[in-house]
Design a protein around this motif. Structure first.
Motif, short mmCIF file in Angstrom:
data_model
loop_
_atom_site.label_atom_id
_atom_site.label_comp_id
_atom_site.label_asym_id
_atom_site.label_seq_id
_atom_site.Cartn_x
_atom_site.Cartn_y
_atom_site.Cartn_z
N GLY A 1 -7.05 -17.33 24.13
CA GLY A 1 -6.38 -18.37 23.36
C GLY A 1 -4.90 -18.43 23.69
O GLY A 1 -4.31 -19.51 23.81
N LEU B 1 -2.89 -21.53 25.32
CA LEU B 1 -1.70 -22.06 24.66
C LEU B 1 -0.54 -22.15 25.64
O LEU B 1 0.19 -23.15 25.67
CB LEU B 1 -1.32 -21.17 23.48
N LEU C 1 -8.18 -25.91 23.12
CA LEU C 1 -7.19 -24.98 22.57
C LEU C 1 -7.34 -24.84 21.06
O LEU C 1 -7.33 -23.73 20.51
CB LEU C 1 -5.78 -25.45 22.93
N GLU C 2 -7.48 -25.97 20.37
CA GLU C 2 -7.56 -25.92 18.91
C GLU C 2 -8.82 -25.21 18.44
O GLU C 2 -8.78 -24.39 17.51
CB GLU C 2 -7.49 -27.34 18.34
N GLY D 1 -8.52 -21.56 19.37
CA GLY D 1 -7.52 -20.96 18.50
C GLY D 1 -8.06 -20.68 17.11
O GLY D 1 -7.77 -19.63 16.52
#
Length: 811
Positions: free
Chosen positions: A445, A449, A685-686, A689
């Motif tokens: 992650g 990012l 990513l979200e 994450g």
């Protein structure tokens, strides 16, 4: 002898499980939250990936559908085909049941719907007459295009998309057979597409499609060059490889018959593979992340039930001594797991439905078929089955352990000993495992990012903030280019007069949008064996560079004097200037477009990211709209410091006042365009994450639970040690040290796993090494820090142990 339990026995087990749940409801609620979180995460990912990677495409026998691309590399013009290719492939190939296609550059033209109410801008796609037949999509109402509509200059007809039919006509079937006025031309509605087929969601997720139009496969459209995206349906029993060989033989024959023929090429891939391949690596990564979260849930749940088993051991021993067989005890403990499974799956479904709906309806995400994602019957069964398997398997080990200890439990209780070393090592091993898995998610992650930030840090070549655009398409027909220039020039002046507007410009292809290419070259120069190289053309007005704030490096930009009766001029980006003229000065030099039109370079500007934030700028050339009026629609670009909503209202009023037939309701801030261009990376990513954060929280809870249980088991030992002189600080250090030791072992395993995962998924990283040391160090520090915090509360409780109270409680 083993026998199946009777319904009455099962009912009794269930009632016993419910009583046990009520007795220990806090633990039950905590366990349900854990199971629901894991089940919800896995179910949501399954729902989101299912349309793209699990389910078949919404076409009949979709496994036989293939994508036929040209063999070029670059923009759309390099991978699309001439209509003559489609015509000849149909006639010569024997590997296909049918070959069809659609006009790939449909977004260069829009349609104004006028009639009742405010004019509306619509998007239509031109498709070959047999497009729906080859895909295997029957119309829901009406009929398909007929022979009189599928030819050049044929009867005007349209098939409405289901969404547009519902939105504009309230799903009224009687609209079939009526005529709508598109760009001033009556066009008959001959059919309505079924709800199951969403052209935009399948082929162009960045836009919407309101209807289909017939596209003639004719000599006239062949003159347009490479414009067609082709789709084929394989004949029964024919593989992709055989179809590829068949088309290569056809192309060889066509080339031999006409050596001067250009644009021939065919690369055959499965249609679903073509649609899903750009997202497969990210999809597999997210599925793996969801699985890791589910494994961490299993670990936490196992630790929870193992700790609870110590308290249940005496109860099981008493019941065993009273004659309860072991299989009955195991069954009753598993019944408790079943109750947990049902409650956990219910919560997981709520989480999955909310997460799936939130992601699928996000207009900023450009992922094929994403908007069709939903929690359906298959997903319900997946969630229920997953929760059931997890809770029963996780509950089996504690049940076996608890029921195996009844012989020694009284002796253990009498001695006041802690649980056996084997049980303690098992729980600590489980914590190490979840720390390792959390580390993998956190590290990757962090790498994603950092990649995302690198993408956003790329220089666009223009200033995107404070820019808003409208797509303008007029139904007017201009007799001369001068009439067209006068019309659009007055439109710009009207919008410039709006209070708060700083600059206004026109272009036919704004950045981060269309990606057609034109062949350009300098006479006598070869580019990798060819006399031309592909460049992205932009037709712009004189205000474009100032409005977009694209830096001028050399020469000049366009002026009002660059009209049709003057020499045709162009502005190149830095890359095009270097490539076309082999690093020599480009100013004042000429080049050819399409091998015919001579153009003189008057300026060189900074490179602008045109296709996406992750691709290079490529070769770009800017031509004056006043000299090359080769456009159907234009983007009206407005720069203003006003909020987009306020600006939009005033600009819309100015457009309507100038030409009431122009649709002006839809607008788009350029910041949203930039966001859309990185939407797949942002989605990955979200989601990753959120999984990493969940894994971190669960790892903290796991460490906290193990240490809390250890402290509660060893409270008498701790009290005695303190009575013999051990300080509060020493107790704190010992318990926190245990927390850090567990985390350190898990961290070591997790780092090794993270390196392997990052190298496997390196294609998802942008300008970041899979072994980026700063990311690994930061995530390691984060894990160790939260592990120390997780051990702080049990350590504090241990340090406050009072020997007199302990001895009194022990009686």
């Amino acid at each position: 002898m083993f026998r199946l339990p009777s319904p009455s026995d099962l009912g009794m087990d269930l009632r016993y499980a419910l009583r046990a749940v009520r007795k220990d409801w806090r633990l039950f609620v905590f366990a349900v939250l854990i199971v629901g979180l894991g089940t919800g995460a896995c179910t949501a990912i399954y729902s989101l990936l299912s349309p793209l990677m699990v389910r078949d495409l919404p076409f009949a026998d979709s496994e036989r559908l293939v994508w036929i691309a040209n063999d070029g590399e670059g923009g759309m013009s390099a991978v699309t085909s001439r209509t003559s290719n489609l015509r000849d492939f149909r006639a010569e190939s024997r590997a296909f049941e049918g070959i069809t296609g659609y006009f790939a550059f449909f977004d260069y033209q829009t349609y104004n719907l006028v009639g009742d109410g405010e004019p509306e801008r619509l998007v239509g796609v031109d498709v070959a007459q047999d497009f729906l037949d080859v895909l295997g999509v029957p119309v829901a109402h009406g009929r398909n295009f007929d022979d009189e509509e599928g030819v050049w200059g044929g009867r005007k007809a349209m098939i409405l998309s289901h969404d547009f039919w519902v939105r504009r006509f309230a799903a009224d079937p009687s609209v079939v057979g009526t005529a709508l006025t598109l760009n001033g031309t009556p066009t008959e509605v001959v059919g309505v597409l079924p709800q199951s087929f969403d052209f935009a969601a399948t082929f162009v997720p960045h836009t919407r499609v309101d209807f289909l139009l017939p596209f003639p496969i004719s000599d006239e459209t062949d003159l347009w060059g490479n414009t067609l995206s082709m789709i084929g349906r394989l004949a029964p029993g024919v593989s992709v490889e055989k179809a590829q060989g068949d088309l290569e033989a056809v192309i060889a024959g066509l080339s031999e018959a006409d050596p001067d023929r250009w644009g021939l090429g065919a690369v055959v891939t499965g249609l679903q593979d073509r649609i899903a391949s750009p997202f497969r690596a990210a999809g597999l990564l997210l599925a793996g992340a969801a699985l890791v979260v589910m494994l961490i849930v299993c670990v936490n749940l196992s630790n929870l039930l193992l700790a609870r088993g110590k308290r249940r051991a005496e109860e099981m021993a008493v019941r065993s001594a009273l004659g309860a067989p072991r299989n009955r005890l195991i069954r009753q403990l598993l019944a408790e797991s079943l109750v947990l499974s049902i409650a956990g799956s219910a919560l997981g479904l709520v989480i999955a439905v909310a997460a799936t709906r939130f992601v699928a309806t996000n207009p900023a995400l450009e992922v094929p078929l994403l908007r069709t994602a939903a929690v359906d019957t298959t997903t319900l069964l997946f969630a229920a089955g997953l929760s059931l398997v997890v809770t029963l398997l996780v509950g089996l080990l504690p049940a076996l352990q608890v029921t195996r200890r009844e012989a020694s439990v009284f002796n253990e209780a009498g001695r006041g000993l802690s649980a056996g070393r084997g049980s303690t090592r098992l729980r600590e091993g489980l914590v190490i495992a979840e720390v390792a898995m959390a580390c993998i998610l956190l590290v990757f992650g962090g790498l994603l990012l950092k990649s995302f930030q690198r993408v956003l840090d790329n220089d666009l070549g223009f200033r995107a903030d404070e820019l808003v655009r409208w797509q303008i398409n007029t139904e007017r027909r201009f007799e001369t280019p001068e009439d067209s220039n006068a019309y659009y020039g007055e439109l710009v002046r009207r919008v410039e007069a709006v209070p708060g507007v700083e600059r206004v410009a026109l272009t036919d292809a704004a950045p981060l949008g269309r990606n057609r290419t034109w062949g350009v070259g300098v006479p006598g120069v070869e580019y990798n064996g060819s006399s031309t190289v592909g460049a992205f053309p932009h037709l712009v007005d004189a205000s474009y560079f100032g409005t977009m704030e694209i830096p001028l490096l050399r020469g000049r930009v366009f002026t009002a004097d660059d009209t049709g009766d003057r020499e045709t001029v162009a502005v190149l980006n830095q890359t095009a200037a270097n490539v076309l003229f082999r690093g020599e000065e480009a100013l004042g030099r000429t080049f050819l477009i399409g091998g015919e039109q001579e153009v003189r370079v008057v300026g060189v500007v900074e490179d602008v990211l045109h296709r996406s934030l992750e691709d290079g700028a490529g070769l770009q050339m800017y031509l004056p709209m006043t000299q090359v009026p080769d456009f159907r629609t234009v983007d009206l670009v407005v720069r203003s410091t006003l909020p987009a909503s306020t600006l939009a209202r005033d600009v819309q009023n100015a457009i309507r006042a100038y030409d009431p037939a122009l649709p002006a309701r839809e607008y788009q801030a350029f910041s949203a365009v930039v966001e859309r261009s990185v939407s797949p990376r942002r989605l990955t990513l979200e989601l990753l994450g959120s999984f990493a954060a969940t894994a971190l929280v669960l790892a903290i809870l796991g460490i906290y639970g193990v240490l809390s249980f250890a402290v509660s088991e060893r409270v008498r030992e701790i009290g005695i040690r303190m009575a013999l002189g051990e300080t509060h600080g020493a107790v704190l250090a010992r318990v926190i040290g245990k927390s850090l030791a567990l985390a350190a072992v898990g961290l070591g395993i997790g780092v090794a796993g993270s390196i392997a995962v990052a190298r496997w998924s390196a294609s998802l990283l942008y300008q970041v090494r899979p072994t980026d040391p700063s990311t690994f160090a930061l995530m390691a520090a984060l894990l160790l820090g939260v592990s120390a915090v997780a051990g702080l509360v049990p350590a504090w409780r241990a340090a406050r142990t009072d020997l007199a109270t302990v001895l009194k409680a022990g009686g």
